[in-house]
Design a protein around this motif. Structure first.
Motif, PDB file in Angstrom:
ATOM      1  N   PHE A   1       0.851  -1.190   0.000  1.00  0.00           N
ATOM      2  CA  PHE A   1       0.000   0.000   0.000  1.00  0.00           C
ATOM      3  C   PHE A   1       0.885   1.236   0.000  1.00  0.00           C
ATOM      4  N   GLY A   2       0.280   2.384  -0.052  1.00  0.00           N
ATOM      5  CA  GLY A   2       1.026   3.630   0.026  1.00  0.00           C
ATOM      6  C   GLY A   2       0.556   4.629  -1.010  1.00  0.00           C
ATOM      7  N   ILE A   3       1.373   5.659  -1.186  1.00  0.00           N
ATOM      8  CA  ILE A   3       1.040   6.732  -2.118  1.00  0.00           C
ATOM      9  C   ILE A   3       2.243   7.011  -3.006  1.00  0.00           C
ATOM     10  N   GLY A   4       2.075   6.791  -4.298  1.00  0.00           N
ATOM     11  CA  GLY A   4       3.053   7.221  -5.296  1.00  0.00           C
ATOM     12  C   GLY A   4       4.439   6.622  -5.197  1.00  0.00           C
ATOM     13  N   HIS A   5       4.611   5.450  -4.628  1.00  0.00           N
ATOM     14  CA  HIS A   5       5.959   4.881  -4.597  1.00  0.00           C
ATOM     15  C   HIS A   5       6.182   3.957  -5.802  1.00  0.00           C
ATOM     16  N   ASN A   6       7.436   3.739  -6.094  1.00  0.00           N
ATOM     17  CA  ASN A   6       7.800   2.882  -7.215  1.00  0.00           C
ATOM     18  C   ASN A   6       8.748   1.769  -6.744  1.00  0.00           C
ATOM     19  N   ALA A   7       8.424   1.156  -5.620  1.00  0.00           N
ATOM     20  CA  ALA A   7       9.270   0.105  -5.059  1.00  0.00           C
ATOM     21  C   ALA A   7       9.315  -1.105  -5.988  1.00  0.00           C
ATOM     22  N   THR A   8      10.362  -1.897  -5.844  1.00  0.00           N
ATOM     23  CA  THR A   8      10.483  -3.136  -6.594  1.00  0.00           C
ATOM     24  C   THR A   8      10.603  -4.303  -5.629  1.00  0.00           C
ATOM     25  N   PHE A   9      10.059  -5.431  -6.047  1.00  0.00           N
ATOM     26  CA  PHE A   9      10.076  -6.664  -5.260  1.00  0.00           C
ATOM     27  C   PHE A   9      11.011  -7.629  -5.973  1.00  0.00           C
ATOM     28  N   ARG A  10      12.014  -8.103  -5.272  1.00  0.00           N
ATOM     29  CA  ARG A  10      13.006  -8.992  -5.889  1.00  0.00           C
ATOM     30  C   ARG A  10      12.856 -10.393  -5.320  1.00  0.00           C
ATOM     31  N   ILE A  11      12.755 -11.370  -6.213  1.00  0.00           N
ATOM     32  CA  ILE A  11      12.715 -12.775  -5.824  1.00  0.00           C
ATOM     33  C   ILE A  11      14.111 -13.324  -6.088  1.00  0.00           C
ATOM     34  N   GLU A  12      14.855 -13.494  -5.011  1.00  0.00           N
ATOM     35  CA  GLU A  12      16.275 -13.839  -5.095  1.00  0.00           C
ATOM     36  C   GLU A  12      16.512 -15.136  -5.870  1.00  0.00           C
ATOM     37  N   ASP A  13      15.740 -16.188  -5.565  1.00  0.00           N
ATOM     38  CA  ASP A  13      15.961 -17.500  -6.185  1.00  0.00           C
ATOM     39  C   ASP A  13      15.780 -17.473  -7.700  1.00  0.00           C
ATOM     40  N   LEU A  14      14.930 -16.588  -8.195  1.00  0.00           N
ATOM     41  CA  LEU A  14      14.668 -16.496  -9.635  1.00  0.00           C
ATOM     42  C   LEU A  14      15.443 -15.365 -10.304  1.00  0.00           C
TER      43      LEU A  14
ATOM     44  N   PHE B   1       4.056  -1.826  -6.845  1.00  0.00           N
ATOM     45  CA  PHE B   1       3.276  -0.608  -6.667  1.00  0.00           C
ATOM     46  C   PHE B   1       2.208  -0.778  -5.595  1.00  0.00           C
ATOM     47  N   PRO B   2       1.620   0.318  -5.107  1.00  0.00           N
ATOM     48  CA  PRO B   2       0.491   0.205  -4.176  1.00  0.00           C
ATOM     49  C   PRO B   2      -0.628  -0.636  -4.802  1.00  0.00           C
ATOM     50  N   GLY B   3      -1.191  -1.531  -4.010  1.00  0.00           N
ATOM     51  CA  GLY B   3      -2.248  -2.410  -4.489  1.00  0.00           C
ATOM     52  C   GLY B   3      -1.755  -3.775  -4.939  1.00  0.00           C
ATOM     53  N   THR B   4      -0.439  -3.983  -4.926  1.00  0.00           N
ATOM     54  CA  THR B   4       0.123  -5.273  -5.322  1.00  0.00           C
ATOM     55  C   THR B   4      -0.022  -6.275  -4.184  1.00  0.00           C
ATOM     56  N   LEU B   5      -0.380  -7.503  -4.547  1.00  0.00           N
ATOM     57  CA  LEU B   5      -0.511  -8.595  -3.587  1.00  0.00           C
ATOM     58  C   LEU B   5       0.443  -9.705  -4.022  1.00  0.00           C
ATOM     59  N   VAL B   6       1.282 -10.189  -3.100  1.00  0.00           N
ATOM     60  CA  VAL B   6       2.263 -11.224  -3.406  1.00  0.00           C
ATOM     61  C   VAL B   6       2.108 -12.367  -2.411  1.00  0.00           C
ATOM     62  N   SER B   7       2.071 -13.592  -2.922  1.00  0.00           N
ATOM     63  CA  SER B   7       2.088 -14.782  -2.086  1.00  0.00           C
ATOM     64  C   SER B   7       3.394 -15.494  -2.406  1.00  0.00           C
ATOM     65  N   ILE B   8       4.252 -15.676  -1.398  1.00  0.00           N
ATOM     66  CA  ILE B   8       5.620 -16.139  -1.694  1.00  0.00           C
ATOM     67  C   ILE B   8       6.150 -17.093  -0.630  1.00  0.00           C
ATOM     68  N   LEU B   9       7.011 -17.995  -1.092  1.00  0.00           N
ATOM     69  CA  LEU B   9       7.726 -18.928  -0.215  1.00  0.00           C
ATOM     70  C   LEU B   9       9.208 -18.577  -0.096  1.00  0.00           C
ATOM     71  N   GLY B  10       9.807 -18.131  -1.160  1.00  0.00           N
ATOM     72  CA  GLY B  10      11.264 -18.042  -1.242  1.00  0.00           C
ATOM     73  C   GLY B  10      11.872 -16.763  -0.717  1.00  0.00           C
ATOM     74  N   LYS B  11      13.178 -16.680  -0.930  1.00  0.00           N
ATOM     75  CA  LYS B  11      13.951 -15.526  -0.490  1.00  0.00           C
ATOM     76  C   LYS B  11      13.566 -14.311  -1.337  1.00  0.00           C
TER      77      LYS B  11
END
Length: 161
Positions: A71-84, A91-101
């Motif tokens: 969530f948030g306002i106007g950010h441009n964060a990135t999500f890194r999946i180390e194993d891949l 972005f705000p509104g993103t939903l992630v279901s994850i097992l790995g690093k």
């Protein structure tokens, strides 16, 4: 509800554990807010404006997915999946279901917060709820009606959402 769809056995295990914790709390006559716990996950964490270095969330079994809501306002964060070695928009509104690093890299503008949902093995062990199996492609095909037979043994549990 999303967990019930993408990882049904995890949802069932979380629901069973929450129910048993509530039952045990009521029997012990202790005062605890367990009757108002809003989730099948045993833990929730709010992360605000923080870069997170590469990690795998500790305390859960290898088949316990974490659910992360950005969530948030106007950010441009990135999500890194180390194993891949993959880097995705977070972005705000993103939903992630994850097992790995995974990690969340720096962003230059905006405010960011994440509501992290996770399950702890010790809670499930304490109330004697078995660990769920890893979801496999066949699970998803069956949910979508693309597969008529399931070759994996499964227990049938009535779900109330």
């Amino acid at each position: 509800a999303i967990t019930a769809f993408i990882t049904p056995e995890l949802f069932e295990a979380g629901l069973a554990a929450a129910s048993k914790v509530l039952s045990a709390t009521l029997q012990s006559k202790k005062t605890a807010p367990t009757s108002q716990w809003p989730s099948v996950f045993s833990g929730l964490e709010l992360i605000v404006n923080r870069v997170t270095l590469g990690h795998r969330d500790a305390g859960g079994t290898s088949s316990h997915y974490d659910l992360l809501a950005s969530f948030g306002i106007g950010h441009n964060a990135t999500f890194r999946i180390e194993d891949l070695e993959a880097e995705l928009d977070y972005f705000p509104g993103t939903l992630v279901s994850i097992l790995g690093k995974h990690s969340v890299g720096p962003w230059k503008i905006g405010e960011r917060f994440v509501l992290a949902h996770f399950m702890k093995d010790k809670v499930h062990d304490r109330v004697e709820v078995s660990k769920p199996a890893f979801p496999v492609q066949m699970d998803f095909l069956q949910l979508l009606g693309s597969l008529d037979t399931d070759h994996r043994p499964r227990k049938h549990v009535r779900r109330e959402i």
